[in-house]
Design a protein around this motif. Structure first.
Motif, PDB file in Angstrom:
ATOM      1  N   HIS A  15     -17.574 -22.147 -58.958  1.00  0.00           N
ATOM      2  CA  HIS A  15     -18.192 -21.673 -57.900  1.00  0.00           C
ATOM      3  C   HIS A  15     -18.277 -23.111 -57.015  1.00  0.00           C
ATOM      4  O   HIS A  15     -18.109 -23.111 -55.794  1.00  0.00           O
ATOM      5  N   LEU A  16     -18.858 -24.075 -57.840  1.00  0.00           N
ATOM      6  CA  LEU A  16     -18.915 -25.421 -57.091  1.00  0.00           C
ATOM      7  C   LEU A  16     -17.684 -25.854 -56.539  1.00  0.00           C
ATOM      8  O   LEU A  16     -17.627 -26.254 -55.290  1.00  0.00           O
ATOM      9  N   GLU A  17     -16.735 -25.933 -57.344  1.00  0.00           N
ATOM     10  CA  GLU A  17     -15.354 -26.438 -56.823  1.00  0.00           C
ATOM     11  C   GLU A  17     -14.942 -25.601 -55.418  1.00  0.00           C
ATOM     12  O   GLU A  17     -14.253 -26.182 -54.484  1.00  0.00           O
ATOM     13  N   ALA A  18     -14.865 -24.246 -55.611  1.00  0.00           N
ATOM     14  CA  ALA A  18     -14.818 -23.372 -54.453  1.00  0.00           C
ATOM     15  C   ALA A  18     -15.573 -23.788 -53.163  1.00  0.00           C
ATOM     16  O   ALA A  18     -15.003 -23.803 -52.052  1.00  0.00           O
ATOM     17  N   LYS A  19     -16.711 -23.989 -53.351  1.00  0.00           N
ATOM     18  CA  LYS A  19     -17.649 -24.194 -52.182  1.00  0.00           C
ATOM     19  C   LYS A  19     -17.178 -25.551 -51.615  1.00  0.00           C
ATOM     20  O   LYS A  19     -17.058 -25.755 -50.561  1.00  0.00           O
ATOM     21  N   SER A  20     -16.903 -26.603 -52.571  1.00  0.00           N
ATOM     22  CA  SER A  20     -16.432 -27.867 -52.010  1.00  0.00           C
ATOM     23  C   SER A  20     -15.008 -27.596 -51.144  1.00  0.00           C
ATOM     24  O   SER A  20     -15.220 -28.381 -50.436  1.00  0.00           O
ATOM     25  N   ASN A  21     -14.229 -26.958 -51.828  1.00  0.00           N
ATOM     26  CA  ASN A  21     -13.138 -26.824 -51.202  1.00  0.00           C
ATOM     27  C   ASN A  21     -13.292 -26.067 -49.688  1.00  0.00           C
ATOM     28  O   ASN A  21     -12.586 -26.540 -48.755  1.00  0.00           O
ATOM     29  N   GLU A  22     -14.031 -25.286 -49.806  1.00  0.00           N
ATOM     30  CA  GLU A  22     -14.276 -24.558 -48.341  1.00  0.00           C
ATOM     31  C   GLU A  22     -14.860 -25.616 -47.634  1.00  0.00           C
ATOM     32  O   GLU A  22     -14.303 -25.542 -46.360  1.00  0.00           O
ATOM     33  N   ALA A  23     -15.759 -26.258 -47.770  1.00  0.00           N
ATOM     34  CA  ALA A  23     -16.498 -27.224 -46.949  1.00  0.00           C
ATOM     35  C   ALA A  23     -15.328 -28.328 -46.507  1.00  0.00           C
ATOM     36  O   ALA A  23     -15.468 -28.729 -45.491  1.00  0.00           O
ATOM     37  N   ASP A  24     -14.489 -28.662 -47.379  1.00  0.00           N
ATOM     38  CA  ASP A  24     -13.504 -29.729 -47.008  1.00  0.00           C
ATOM     39  C   ASP A  24     -12.433 -29.053 -45.922  1.00  0.00           C
ATOM     40  O   ASP A  24     -12.242 -29.574 -45.067  1.00  0.00           O
TER      41      ASP A  24
END
Length: 164
Positions: free
Chosen positions: A35-44
């Motif tokens: 989930h953390l990686e997905a949120k990071s990818n969305e923010a990027d």
């Protein structure tokens, strides 16, 4: 012997419960990292989108400014006395004219817009209106003015009764 089997069974059951708990723990950790990686990818992705849109607006502004400069240069050359040596006053005059034309175009767009309305407030009887809600429209106000003008006698030269 049976006691030893029960002890080993208990030991294996306990070890199995520990392994199951450890597996649940690892699953929760991996899910949260995912989930953390997905949120990071969305923010990027959102950041890159905002940057690209800003760059596109910047490029558009540069292109519009270049087009305006070319337009000013062509118009200044067209009105210049000396076609080879255009003065800054001629360029400034053309630019001022173009800015004024753009302002007039914007005013025309505002005047034609749906948000541009005229409203008459007050007592309907005082305004000479009493025929319904449409009485407050601009077209109706123009009609009332025409009716009032038709009721007022126009003075005709040489006729005394028309003046009264």
């Amino acid at each position: 012997m049976e006691a030893e089997r029960n002890r080993r069974k208990q030991l294996l059951d306990t070890q199995a419960q520990i392994n199951v708990a450890e597996g649940h723990k690892q699953r929760v950790i991996l899910e949260s990292e995912g989930h953390l990686e997905a949120k990071s990818n969305e923010a990027d992705a959102q950041f890159k989108t905002v940057v690209r849109e800003a760059e596109a607006r910047q490029q558009q502004s540069i292109m519009e400014a270049s087009a305006l400069a070319a337009q000013v240069e062509e118009l200044a050359r067209a009105i210049a006395k000396d076609k080879e040596n255009i003065t800054s006053e001629e360029r400034q005059g053309v630019l001022s004219t173009l800015v004024e034309l753009r302002r007039l175009e914007q005013l025309r767009a505002i005047a034609k817009g749906k948000g541009n309305s005229t409203y008459f407030f007050g007592d309907q009887a005082a305004l000479g209106l009493g025929r319904g809600a449409e009485a407050y429209g601009v077209d109706y106000a123009e009609q009332v003015k025409k009716e009032m003008a038709a009721r007022i006698p126009v003075p005709i030269p040489g006729r005394a009764e028309a003046v009264l």
